[in-house]
Design an enzyme around this catalytic site. Structure first.
Site, short mmCIF file in Angstrom:
data_model
loop_
_atom_site.label_atom_id
_atom_site.label_comp_id
_atom_site.label_asym_id
_atom_site.label_seq_id
_atom_site.Cartn_x
_atom_site.Cartn_y
_atom_site.Cartn_z
N ASN A 10 37.20 -18.31 -18.10
CA ASN A 10 38.21 -17.80 -17.94
C ASN A 10 39.40 -17.94 -17.47
O ASN A 10 39.94 -18.38 -16.74
CB ASN A 10 37.83 -16.66 -16.43
CG ASN A 10 37.87 -15.65 -15.96
OD1 ASN A 10 38.43 -15.35 -16.58
ND2 ASN A 10 38.01 -15.30 -15.05
N GLU A 36 37.11 -17.97 -23.73
CA GLU A 36 38.24 -17.36 -22.61
C GLU A 36 39.47 -18.74 -22.22
O GLU A 36 39.56 -18.55 -21.18
CB GLU A 36 37.41 -16.26 -21.87
CG GLU A 36 37.16 -15.02 -22.35
CD GLU A 36 36.56 -13.93 -21.02
OE1 GLU A 36 38.27 -13.69 -20.58
OE2 GLU A 36 35.63 -14.08 -19.84
N ASP A 152 29.36 -17.10 -24.36
CA ASP A 152 29.59 -16.30 -23.22
C ASP A 152 28.87 -14.83 -24.81
O ASP A 152 29.86 -14.27 -25.10
CB ASP A 152 30.93 -15.74 -23.36
CG ASP A 152 30.15 -14.60 -21.88
OD1 ASP A 152 29.45 -13.86 -22.59
OD2 ASP A 152 31.16 -14.47 -21.25
N ASN A 154 27.12 -12.66 -23.70
CA ASN A 154 27.96 -11.50 -22.92
C ASN A 154 25.96 -10.48 -22.55
O ASN A 154 26.34 -9.43 -23.06
CB ASN A 154 28.35 -11.08 -23.24
CG ASN A 154 29.96 -11.01 -22.85
OD1 ASN A 154 29.70 -10.88 -21.30
ND2 ASN A 154 31.51 -10.96 -23.18
N HIS A 252 32.26 -18.01 -14.44
CA HIS A 252 30.13 -18.80 -15.50
C HIS A 252 30.00 -20.52 -14.80
O HIS A 252 30.95 -21.41 -14.74
CB HIS A 252 30.77 -18.93 -17.13
CG HIS A 252 31.16 -17.16 -17.62
ND1 HIS A 252 29.84 -16.92 -18.22
CD2 HIS A 252 32.20 -16.47 -17.09
CE1 HIS A 252 30.17 -16.18 -18.52
NE2 HIS A 252 31.36 -15.20 -17.47
#
Length: 263
Positions: A10, A36, A152, A154, A252
């Site tokens: 992130n 990310e 990730d 998702n 995360h």
């Protein structure tokens, strides 16, 4: 042992400010797959080319402050593949593959960031398009080489993979179509969900992502969105997993797996 970590940052600058590099140095993985990154080449230059002695290889998004993936490695790859050949999604910086080939073996470590559909129907449809074209890519790759895809995804595959499964059945990340795609990946495509191979019964300890709303992290109202997906021969060599929650580098948690082989 080959120690492999996956973490959605992130934002690499944000995670760095929260001590992720010191944790990597202490954890001493062979490779770290990151998603990310939320940075461009000029942001990385002079600051994040290396992290804790590991060299970084990146796929940046064209859009600033968006997406982006990386693999940091202690070992020099024989090849680096940036993007998987998608006209639409390679522009979003979602795939980087490091190849570690020898005359005896073809093996890759992949960091991949699947699209999120949570912002609305337009992005959900983009997510479905990604899934439709990504599975054939993995099918082709599996015919040629062994690999571990970290990322990730998702998608929470089963009810055990999120706290509030009943109220999320119509929400992105737990839609029937997404779950069916994961089932197909683990059956017809033949990849192995490594965490579930090692921890088939885990529920609340398996979560890797928590919403920033309310007290989700404090109350462990989480989802398992971060995976190691491996070809069967490699998955058989997985020996130990760990989801690290003592420090919080992003929304995360890092997931690490030890595999019984060396590069």
């Amino acid at each position: 042992m080959f120690k492999l970590t996956s973490l959605n940052l992130n934002g690499i600058r944000s995670a760095a400010s929260k001590g992720v590099e010191a944790w990597i140095a202490n954890s001493r993985p062979d490779c770290v797959c990151m998603q990310e990154v939320k940075a461009q080449a000029e942001d990385v230059e002079g600051r994040f080319e290396e992290m804790a002695g590991l060299k970084g290889h990146f796929h940046f998004a064209q859009k600033k402050g968006y997406s982006g993936v990386a693999v940091y490695s202690k070992h020099e790859p024989t090849d680096v593949v940036v993007g998987y050949g998608s006209e639409e999604f390679d522009a979003e910086g979602r795939y980087v593959e490091l190849r570690f080939d020898t005359p005896q073996r073809k093996f890759s470590v992949i960091s991949c960031y699947f699209p999120s559909g949570s912002s609305g129907e337009e992005r959900q449809q983009a997510k479905f398009r990604f899934l439709d074209e990504f599975d054939p890519h993995l099918v082709k790759l599996k015919k040629k080489r062994d690999f571990i895809l970290c990322g990730d995804v998702n998608i929470a595959h089963q009810e055990a993979d999120l706290k509030n499964f009943r109220s999320n059945k119509k929400n992105s990340g737990f839609l029937p179509e997404e779950r069916a795609w994961m089932t197909k990946l683990l059956t017809e495509t033949g990849l192995v969900d490594v965490y579930r191979r090692l921890k088939p019964e885990a529920t609340e300890e398996c979560y890797t992502w928590w919403s920033n709303r309310g007290q989700a992290y404090l109350n462990n109202v989480g989802w398992r969105l971060d995976y190691h997906l491996a070809t069967p021969a490699i998955a058989q060599l997985a020996r130990k997993e760990a989801i690290y929650k003592k420090e919080k580098f992003s929304d995360h948690a890092p997931i690490t797996v030890d595999y019984e082989f060396k590069l």
